[in-house]
Design a protein around this motif. Structure first.
Motif, PDB file in Angstrom:
ATOM      1  N   THR A   1       0.810 -23.745   0.124  1.00  0.00           N
ATOM      2  CA  THR A   1      -0.322 -22.955  -0.352  1.00  0.00           C
ATOM      3  C   THR A   1      -0.387 -21.612   0.358  1.00  0.00           C
ATOM      4  OG1 THR A   1      -1.614 -24.915  -0.944  1.00  0.00           O
ATOM      5  CG2 THR A   1      -2.838 -22.897  -0.474  1.00  0.00           C
ATOM      6  N   ALA A   2      -0.168 -21.622   1.672  1.00  0.00           N
ATOM      7  CA  ALA A   2      -0.236 -20.369   2.439  1.00  0.00           C
ATOM      8  C   ALA A   2       0.790 -19.366   1.941  1.00  0.00           C
ATOM      9  CB  ALA A   2      -0.015 -20.657   3.924  1.00  0.00           C
ATOM     10  N   ARG A   3       1.976 -19.843   1.587  1.00  0.00           N
ATOM     11  CA  ARG A   3       3.027 -18.932   1.124  1.00  0.00           C
ATOM     12  C   ARG A   3       2.686 -18.368  -0.247  1.00  0.00           C
ATOM     13  NH1 ARG A   3       9.483 -19.931   1.890  1.00  0.00           N
ATOM     14  NH2 ARG A   3      10.208 -18.091   0.736  1.00  0.00           N
ATOM     15  N   LEU A   4       2.126 -19.186  -1.128  1.00  0.00           N
ATOM     16  CA  LEU A   4       1.719 -18.697  -2.440  1.00  0.00           C
ATOM     17  C   LEU A   4       0.672 -17.588  -2.298  1.00  0.00           C
ATOM     18  CD1 LEU A   4       1.327 -22.069  -4.385  1.00  0.00           C
ATOM     19  CD2 LEU A   4       3.106 -20.360  -4.748  1.00  0.00           C
ATOM     20  N   ILE A   5      -0.336 -17.853  -1.450  1.00  0.00           N
ATOM     21  CA  ILE A   5      -1.406 -16.873  -1.271  1.00  0.00           C
ATOM     22  C   ILE A   5      -0.881 -15.612  -0.601  1.00  0.00           C
ATOM     23  CG2 ILE A   5      -3.608 -16.432  -0.127  1.00  0.00           C
ATOM     24  CD1 ILE A   5      -4.226 -19.413  -0.434  1.00  0.00           C
ATOM     25  N   ALA A   6      -0.023 -15.783   0.404  1.00  0.00           N
ATOM     26  CA  ALA A   6       0.514 -14.619   1.111  1.00  0.00           C
ATOM     27  C   ALA A   6       1.321 -13.731   0.172  1.00  0.00           C
ATOM     28  CB  ALA A   6       1.380 -15.071   2.282  1.00  0.00           C
ATOM     29  N   SER A   7       2.147 -14.328  -0.656  1.00  0.00           N
ATOM     30  CA  SER A   7       2.946 -13.544  -1.594  1.00  0.00           C
ATOM     31  C   SER A   7       2.047 -12.769  -2.555  1.00  0.00           C
ATOM     32  CB  SER A   7       3.886 -14.461  -2.375  1.00  0.00           C
ATOM     33  OG  SER A   7       4.621 -13.721  -3.336  1.00  0.00           O
ATOM     34  N   GLY A   8       1.058 -13.454  -3.131  1.00  0.00           N
ATOM     35  CA  GLY A   8       0.160 -12.784  -4.069  1.00  0.00           C
ATOM     36  C   GLY A   8      -0.667 -11.702  -3.420  1.00  0.00           C
ATOM     37  N   ALA A   9      -1.155 -11.964  -2.202  1.00  0.00           N
ATOM     38  CA  ALA A   9      -1.991 -10.979  -1.514  1.00  0.00           C
ATOM     39  C   ALA A   9      -1.188  -9.740  -1.134  1.00  0.00           C
ATOM     40  CB  ALA A   9      -2.622 -11.608  -0.274  1.00  0.00           C
ATOM     41  N   VAL A  10       0.029  -9.924  -0.641  1.00  0.00           N
ATOM     42  CA  VAL A  10       0.856  -8.777  -0.256  1.00  0.00           C
ATOM     43  C   VAL A  10       1.205  -7.941  -1.488  1.00  0.00           C
ATOM     44  CG1 VAL A  10       3.097  -8.086   0.675  1.00  0.00           C
ATOM     45  CG2 VAL A  10       1.771  -9.864   1.818  1.00  0.00           C
ATOM     46  N   ALA A  11       1.524  -8.609  -2.594  1.00  0.00           N
ATOM     47  CA  ALA A  11       1.843  -7.880  -3.826  1.00  0.00           C
ATOM     48  C   ALA A  11       0.658  -7.041  -4.285  1.00  0.00           C
ATOM     49  CB  ALA A  11       2.267  -8.858  -4.917  1.00  0.00           C
ATOM     50  N   ASN A  12      -0.532  -7.631  -4.273  1.00  0.00           N
ATOM     51  CA  ASN A  12      -1.713  -6.897  -4.722  1.00  0.00           C
ATOM     52  C   ASN A  12      -2.130  -5.809  -3.746  1.00  0.00           C
ATOM     53  OD1 ASN A  12      -2.112  -7.953  -7.223  1.00  0.00           O
ATOM     54  ND2 ASN A  12      -3.765  -9.331  -6.651  1.00  0.00           N
ATOM     55  N   LEU A  13      -1.918  -6.037  -2.458  1.00  0.00           N
ATOM     56  CA  LEU A  13      -2.191  -4.995  -1.471  1.00  0.00           C
ATOM     57  C   LEU A  13      -1.362  -3.754  -1.773  1.00  0.00           C
ATOM     58  CD1 LEU A  13      -3.421  -4.043   1.247  1.00  0.00           C
ATOM     59  CD2 LEU A  13      -1.462  -5.130   2.376  1.00  0.00           C
ATOM     60  N   ALA A  14      -0.120  -3.971  -2.189  1.00  0.00           N
ATOM     61  CA  ALA A  14       0.777  -2.848  -2.484  1.00  0.00           C
ATOM     62  C   ALA A  14       0.334  -2.079  -3.722  1.00  0.00           C
ATOM     63  CB  ALA A  14       2.204  -3.356  -2.655  1.00  0.00           C
ATOM     64  N   VAL A  15       0.164  -2.775  -4.845  1.00  0.00           N
ATOM     65  CA  VAL A  15      -0.078  -2.067  -6.099  1.00  0.00           C
ATOM     66  C   VAL A  15      -1.522  -1.620  -6.269  1.00  0.00           C
ATOM     67  CG1 VAL A  15       1.864  -3.112  -7.303  1.00  0.00           C
ATOM     68  CG2 VAL A  15      -0.362  -4.242  -7.364  1.00  0.00           C
ATOM     69  N   GLY A  16      -2.448  -2.186  -5.486  1.00  0.00           N
ATOM     70  CA  GLY A  16      -3.835  -1.746  -5.569  1.00  0.00           C
ATOM     71  C   GLY A  16      -4.019  -0.295  -5.165  1.00  0.00           C
ATOM     72  N   THR A  17      -3.007   0.278  -4.518  1.00  0.00           N
ATOM     73  CA  THR A  17      -3.074   1.697  -4.138  1.00  0.00           C
ATOM     74  C   THR A  17      -3.168   2.619  -5.351  1.00  0.00           C
ATOM     75  OG1 THR A  17      -0.646   1.709  -3.995  1.00  0.00           O
ATOM     76  CG2 THR A  17      -1.863   1.343  -1.949  1.00  0.00           C
ATOM     77  N   LEU A  18      -2.886   2.100  -6.538  1.00  0.00           N
ATOM     78  CA  LEU A  18      -3.075   2.898  -7.754  1.00  0.00           C
ATOM     79  C   LEU A  18      -4.487   3.469  -7.826  1.00  0.00           C
ATOM     80  CD1 LEU A  18      -2.320   3.855 -10.665  1.00  0.00           C
ATOM     81  CD2 LEU A  18      -3.032   1.586 -11.453  1.00  0.00           C
ATOM     82  N   PHE A  19      -5.477   2.706  -7.337  1.00  0.00           N
ATOM     83  CA  PHE A  19      -6.867   3.133  -7.452  1.00  0.00           C
ATOM     84  C   PHE A  19      -7.247   4.183  -6.413  1.00  0.00           C
ATOM     85  CE2 PHE A  19      -6.927  -0.223 -10.379  1.00  0.00           C
ATOM     86  CZ  PHE A  19      -8.062  -0.085 -11.162  1.00  0.00           C
ATOM     87  N   ALA A  20      -6.268   4.632  -5.628  1.00  0.00           N
ATOM     88  CA  ALA A  20      -6.488   5.787  -4.746  1.00  0.00           C
ATOM     89  C   ALA A  20      -5.859   7.052  -5.333  1.00  0.00           C
ATOM     90  CB  ALA A  20      -5.909   5.501  -3.360  1.00  0.00           C
ATOM     91  N   TRP A  21      -5.423   7.001  -6.570  1.00  0.00           N
ATOM     92  CA  TRP A  21      -4.777   8.132  -7.234  1.00  0.00           C
ATOM     93  C   TRP A  21      -5.638   9.389  -7.201  1.00  0.00           C
ATOM     94  CZ3 TRP A  21      -1.045  10.980  -8.923  1.00  0.00           C
ATOM     95  CH2 TRP A  21      -1.171  11.812 -10.024  1.00  0.00           C
ATOM     96  N   SER A  22      -6.965   9.221  -7.306  1.00  0.00           N
ATOM     97  CA  SER A  22      -7.845  10.391  -7.354  1.00  0.00           C
ATOM     98  C   SER A  22      -7.788  11.215  -6.074  1.00  0.00           C
ATOM     99  CB  SER A  22      -9.292   9.951  -7.617  1.00  0.00           C
ATOM    100  OG  SER A  22      -9.755   9.113  -6.570  1.00  0.00           O
ATOM    101  N   LEU A  23      -7.297  10.638  -4.973  1.00  0.00           N
ATOM    102  CA  LEU A  23      -7.213  11.369  -3.712  1.00  0.00           C
ATOM    103  C   LEU A  23      -6.201  12.514  -3.782  1.00  0.00           C
ATOM    104  CD1 LEU A  23      -7.250   8.360  -1.215  1.00  0.00           C
ATOM    105  CD2 LEU A  23      -9.118   9.974  -1.631  1.00  0.00           C
ATOM    106  N   VAL A  24      -5.179  12.351  -4.616  1.00  0.00           N
ATOM    107  CA  VAL A  24      -4.139  13.382  -4.703  1.00  0.00           C
ATOM    108  C   VAL A  24      -3.996  13.958  -6.104  1.00  0.00           C
ATOM    109  CG1 VAL A  24      -2.806  12.424  -2.788  1.00  0.00           C
ATOM    110  CG2 VAL A  24      -2.345  11.639  -5.119  1.00  0.00           C
ATOM    111  N   ALA A  25      -4.664  13.378  -7.075  1.00  0.00           N
ATOM    112  CA  ALA A  25      -4.465  13.773  -8.473  1.00  0.00           C
ATOM    113  C   ALA A  25      -4.670  15.273  -8.720  1.00  0.00           C
ATOM    114  CB  ALA A  25      -5.359  12.946  -9.385  1.00  0.00           C
TER     115      ALA A  25
END
Length: 399
Positions: free
Chosen positions: A16-40
């Motif tokens: 379970t820990a590995r499943l959650i860790a993989s999903g959390a790390v993936a979302n941590l990476a791509v969630g940066t899309l919502f900071a686009w307005s900082l440089v847009a």
């Protein structure tokens, strides 16, 4: 409720820990899309694009995100979670890197709108499908942690970017982000199960429950109606706070409370739903949103306004965590990627519809209660859909 055990992956059942860790790390990476307005603004200006087109690039990324998510179920059956996360790493790195190096007006549309938007859809879909494989007694907490990680990236960049970008420039900043995002997705892929997943779509019955159209429609309406008020407030937070009579400092506090509530709601609601039940948690989230809007309709007292921002953030975060968990409860982990791809289109439609609602909101300032009643209307639709799900569950348990 569907009480199944997760089926083993071809390479064996991961922890379970590995499943959650993989999903959390993936979302941590791509969630940066919502900071686009900082440089847009700077990106679009240096690329020679028309002023204000940065928001259109972001809208394109959300559309691509939503459409790509519809393909995740089929993609996992062909490439597996590890393979899809690898593809997401390539797309994200290429999209951010291309935007950092590009000199033409169309480059941000390709790099951010198409490539990074597609990477978001792949990574987000895989991340939630991994959380769906957690046993149902802990599925809410798993979903909350995974979707909570998606909200962390913009918060971190919001603190760091204004301090470092003036010194290094936006091109260097995006190039560094490209390496970081691709690297995090590579780590997520290494943690994810390898090999294609078995199973088919929504009609599969091997260890699954049949997915009724009524159930899908109810989940769709809960997501759309429950998320829309939050999306509107997120899009107009600062002007809405100012129009309500808050000082500049208090308005900043309101925006911070909104973001903090979103993060706490994602993590806390998932954990809480494992104890009180998914439908009870969803009902509470909708009620909190309604109370916040009602408070704004009758009072502009700073305490009421600030509590309303916190409440809207909590409710939006809770809906984001609870809908995927509730979907997995009803369809099982094999069908989840395909079914949730459809359910998630509710969020995409709500995001695109939000500008239609926010036109009068900032100017309302508490003096136009009908604006808040308008924002409450989607909640009534969500409540009716939730009642339909509750009736369906009661009828099934009563047989």
């Amino acid at each position: 409720m569907n009480r199944e055990r997760p089926e083993p992956w071809p390479s064996g059942r991961p922890t379970t820990a590995r499943l959650i860790a993989s999903g959390a790390v993936a979302n941590l990476a791509v969630g940066t899309l919502f900071a686009w307005s900082l440089v847009a603004p700077r990106v679009m200006a240096d690329a020679g694009a028309a002023q204000g087109r940065g928001s259109a690039v972001f809208a394109l990324a959300l559309v691509v995100f939503t459409v790509t998510l519809l393909w995740v179920g089929r993609g996992q059956r062909r490439l597996g979670p590890r393979g899809l996360l690898g593809v997401a790493a390539v797309l994200a790195g290429a999209g951010l890197g291309l935007t950092a190096a590009g000199q033409r007006p169309e480059i941000p549309w390709i790099g951010i709108g198409l490539l990074f938007g597609a990477a978001n859809g792949l990574a987000y879909g895989v991340a939630l499908s991994l959380a769906a494989r957690v046993v149902d007694a802990r599925r809410g907490a798993a979903s909350g942690l995974v979707v909570g990680a998606y909200a962390i990236g913009p918060v971190v960049l919001g603190v760091v970017a204004p301090r470092v970008l003036p010194d290094i420039g936006w091109r260097t900043g995006l190039a560094v982000l490209a390496v970081l995002v691709a690297g995090l997705l590579g780590i997520a892929a290494a943690l994810a199960p390898g090999g294609p997943t078995s199973g088919t779509g929504a009609g599969h019955r091997d260890g699954q429950v049949a997915v009724r159209r009524r159930t899908l429609a109810a989940l769709w309406l809960i997501f759309a109606g429950g998320a829309l008020p939050g999306l509107v407030v997120f899009g107009t937070a600062a002007p809405l706070a100012s129009a309500a009579g808050l000082s500049a400092g208090a308005a900043g506090t309101a925006v911070s409370l909104l973001a903090a509530g979103n993060l706490v709601g994602r993590v806390g609601a998932g954990w809480w739903s494992d104890r009180v039940g998914r439908l009870a948690a969803l009902a509470t989230a909708l009620a909190v949103s309604a109370i916040a809007l009602a408070g704004w309709a009758v009072s502009t007292a700073p305490a009421v306004v600030l509590c309303g921002f916190a409440g809207i953030g909590l409710a939006y975060g809770a809906i984001s965590a609870l809908v995927p968990a509730a979907t997995a409860d009803r369809v099982g982990p094999r069908a989840f990627p395909t079914v949730y791809g459809f359910v998630f289109t509710a969020w995409g439609c709500a995001a695109l519809a939000a500008p239609l609602f926010d036109g009068g909101a900032p100017a309302a300032g508490g003096s136009r209660p009908h604006v808040y009643l308008l924002l409450a209307a989607p909640l009534l639709v969500a409540v009716a859909a939730l009642a339909s799900l509750a009736y369906e569950e009661t009828s099934r348990l009563g047989r």
